[in-house]
Design a protein around this motif. Sequence first.
Motif, PDB file in Angstrom:
ATOM      1  N   VAL A 229      -4.622  -8.265  -4.966  1.00 42.55           N
ATOM      2  CA  VAL A 229      -3.513  -8.264  -4.825  1.00 42.55           C
ATOM      3  C   VAL A 229      -2.421  -7.264  -3.625  1.00 42.55           C
ATOM      4  N   GLY A 230      -3.508  -5.897  -4.460  1.00 49.76           N
ATOM      5  CA  GLY A 230      -3.204  -5.171  -2.972  1.00 49.76           C
ATOM      6  C   GLY A 230      -3.562  -5.657  -1.523  1.00 49.76           C
ATOM      7  N   ALA A 233      -0.793  -7.739  -0.339  1.00 43.38           N
ATOM      8  CA  ALA A 233       0.586  -6.581  -0.517  1.00 43.38           C
ATOM      9  C   ALA A 233       0.378  -6.097   0.905  1.00 43.38           C
ATOM     10  N   GLY A 237       2.963  -7.206   3.720  1.00 39.57           N
ATOM     11  CA  GLY A 237       3.928  -6.252   3.673  1.00 39.57           C
ATOM     12  C   GLY A 237       4.004  -5.161   4.879  1.00 39.57           C
ATOM     13  N   LEU A 258       2.058   0.905  -0.684  1.00 39.96           N
ATOM     14  CA  LEU A 258       1.142  -0.656  -0.654  1.00 39.96           C
ATOM     15  C   LEU A 258      -0.761  -0.626   0.259  1.00 39.96           C
TER      16      LEU A 258
END
Length: 261
Positions: A229-230, A233, A237, A258
């Motif tokens: 997920v990191g 992201a 992002g 993030l």
Amino acid sequence: MESLDQPPSRVRWADATVVVAIIFTLILTARQLRPLAEAAAFLARTGETVTVLPSATWPRAAVWVAISLAIVAGWQTAATLGAWSAVLYEIVVAATRISGDRRYDVSLDLLAWPLLLAVAAAVLLSVAAPVGHGLDLLPRRGRWLLAAAAAVTTLTAAATPLLGDYYGPLPADSIDPGFYPAFAISSRLSDAVSGLTFAAVLALTLATAMGIDRAARRRVLTLMGAGAVGIIAIHLGLPRPFGMSAGLLVSGPVQAVLVAL
């Protein structure tokens, strides 16, 4: 409540963290060997390396191989100190590149991501249980699967030199030697190799995690999911070189969160 014959949750999380640290570090080491595998494949097929290896490639690979050997030998202190030494090395490389030293004249994304991944590995090894215990948690099948994942990570770098079209050396009667296409590979084939490599390494890594004790397995998958997920992201992002966008998508504080993921 924890059963008297079961380890407390804190111990289970420590077990999961050391397993993730081992998997992450060994795959990262294999990733550092990819440029060398690609250059070796080009050399075997064409007689020259074709690609230009940055001066940081060899030291970076040597450091991470040493760290992985320390993990396999169960030397926790050596592995942890080696990982933090790798972090310091990446900081020096990035700082030297920014200061304009031509020896490190590579794109910024090749400096930013190695530093971020080195920090992640160093933190994991610093907070994890002893790496020798982590190796004990992996069954024999899991170790072989992890070795296969590392091998795929490194060796698929040779796919481009082996599958591309090599047109041979520059002809003596070439009119415009500056634009002679000595080697080419279609973007579709290159993307297919990248996608298959990612899928194979992911599948082998998950299979490695599935072979450990059930209680630790859930926590390993949780940590791996958080890491995934990191990374997603960051890619979605943050602007380049961390992400895929050339523009600013989120505010500065959100970017910091993030990256911390």
